[in-house]
Design an enzyme around this catalytic site. Structure first.
Site, PDB file in Angstrom:
ATOM      1  N   CYS A  40       0.803  -1.226   0.000  1.00 20.57           N
ATOM      2  CA  CYS A  40       0.000   0.000   0.000  1.00 20.57           C
ATOM      3  C   CYS A  40       0.834   1.274   0.000  1.00 20.57           C
ATOM      4  O   CYS A  40       0.305   2.352  -0.280  1.00 20.57           O
ATOM      5  CB  CYS A  40      -0.945  -0.006   1.195  1.00 20.57           C
ATOM      6  SG  CYS A  40      -2.020  -1.463   1.241  1.00 20.57           S
ATOM      7  N   HIS A  65      -3.041   6.908   2.168  1.00 21.70           N
ATOM      8  CA  HIS A  65      -3.497   5.622   1.641  1.00 21.70           C
ATOM      9  C   HIS A  65      -4.937   5.401   2.057  1.00 21.70           C
ATOM     10  O   HIS A  65      -5.301   5.565   3.237  1.00 21.70           O
ATOM     11  CB  HIS A  65      -2.604   4.498   2.161  1.00 21.70           C
ATOM     12  CG  HIS A  65      -3.182   3.137   1.937  1.00 21.70           C
ATOM     13  ND1 HIS A  65      -3.671   2.740   0.709  1.00 21.70           N
ATOM     14  CD2 HIS A  65      -3.394   2.095   2.791  1.00 21.70           C
ATOM     15  CE1 HIS A  65      -4.145   1.506   0.822  1.00 21.70           C
ATOM     16  NE2 HIS A  65      -3.982   1.097   2.061  1.00 21.70           N
ATOM     17  N   ASN A  93     -10.258  -0.198  -0.510  1.00 25.73           N
ATOM     18  CA  ASN A  93      -8.796  -0.219  -0.412  1.00 25.73           C
ATOM     19  C   ASN A  93      -8.240  -0.824  -1.696  1.00 25.73           C
ATOM     20  O   ASN A  93      -8.372  -2.018  -1.936  1.00 25.73           O
ATOM     21  CB  ASN A  93      -8.381  -1.044   0.803  1.00 25.73           C
ATOM     22  CG  ASN A  93      -6.875  -1.109   0.999  1.00 25.73           C
ATOM     23  OD1 ASN A  93      -6.101  -0.741   0.122  1.00 25.73           O
ATOM     24  ND2 ASN A  93      -6.449  -1.593   2.150  1.00 25.73           N
TER      25      ASN A  93
END
Length: 316
Positions: A113, A242, A272
């Protein structure tokens, strides 16, 4: 030394949208449960035959078109991804072939990520060192392919997509660089907190460990990123963390003190998307005109390994 700047952005998401109600028909969950815990409403899911490099190339083509550069101007391609199934050719080489680039250096970067901010820093360093002049930096992940659709704590989080930036040389003109100094690192003792392991690979995480680290340790690191770039948090026009969980994004932004910034909340609609999340969210904000061109924006990625990395950029 010559600095660099983000010249243009682009993004891509698959057509299929999976809602919380759709998930409730697949696993023991509900729209209310998901929104209360992670703030997500929908996520995009790639077709079974839709590959990471296909999504990456779609986003990169848009960024390239917005930049005004020709494919032959690109001399490096960096793809941040942790969901590439095939090892060789790597995703960067596949993207270069799809876009008919001339003879670029082509590398994949797997920092999960935090991959996009690591790749962006790598592009900046390559330009400063004189080994590149125009770089395609892409974050792309097909995270749903690693989903355990029986685990309601993890499958509700994941989405697919790609975001891309064209990074070019910038002489700085005596002012602040277009891409500021990176602050990056990792927390080895929490390296197993986010995992994509096994055959077939499956995503799993220790959500509470990540939440505690992010909400307590991330704000001072983010303030250090601002300081190294010569900004105070209140100077920021945008903050793109993020897009892991709205319950992480909001308290971190508040503790950072970026009181005048637009806070990216693309996780609500996209879930996500791992390495894609920062460029995807930033590209949407720029496309909607929510952040003025030339204004400072904090980018900060964190997640698997547990790695982190961030920099302040000048908004294209």
């Amino acid at each position: 030394m010559t600095g660099s700047r983000v010249r243009a952005l682009g993004h891509y998401q698959p057509a299929k949208v999976l809602t919380n109600d759709d998930l409730a028909a697949m696993v023991d969950t509900s729209d209310e449960w998901i929104r209360a815990r992670v703030g997500i409403r929908t996520r995009h899911v790639a077709r079974p035959d839709e590959t990471v490099d296909e999504m990456a190339a779609a986003a990169a083509a848009k960024a390239l078109a917005h930049s005004g550069l020709a494919p032959t101007d690109i001399d490096m391609v960096l793809v941040a991804t942790s969901t590439a199934i095939n090892r060789s050719p790597n995703m960067a080489a596949r993207v270069a072939a799809r876009l008919d680039l001339a003879s670029p250096a082509a590398m994949d970067i797997n920092v999960v990520c935090a991959g996009f901010t690591h790749a962006l820093a790598t592009a900046d360093h390559a330009i400063r060192a004189g080994s590149a002049t125009s770089v395609l930096v892409i974050g792309a992940d097909k995270f749903t392919e690693a989903a355990d659709w029986t685990d309601r704590s993890s499958c509700v989080l994941l989405g697919d997509g790609a975001g891309a930036a064209v990074v070019t040389a910038d002489g700085d003109a005596g002012g602040k660089p277009g891409i500021g100094p990176v602050v990056w690192g990792s927390v080895p003792e929490l390296g197993n907190a986010v995992r994509i392991e096994g055959t077939p690979p499956r995503f799993a995480q220790e959500g509470q460990s990540v939440y505690r680290w992010a909400t307590t340790q991330l704000p001072p690191i983010a303030r250090e990123v601002c300081a190294r770039a010569g900004y105070e948090p209140e100077d920021l026009a945008g903050v793109v963390l993020h897009q892991a969980n709205l319950r992480i994004i909001e308290p971190v932004a508040r503790k950072l003190g970026a009181v005048n910034a637009v806070i990216a909340r693309d996780v609500v609609d996209s879930g996500n998307t791992s390495a894609a999340s920062i460029p995807l969210a930033l590209s949407k904000l720029v496309e909607r005109g929510e952040i003025p061109s030339g204004s400072p924006v904090l980018l900060f990625g964190f997640g698997g390994n547990l790695s982190y990395g961030g920099q302040v950029i000048s908004c294209p």
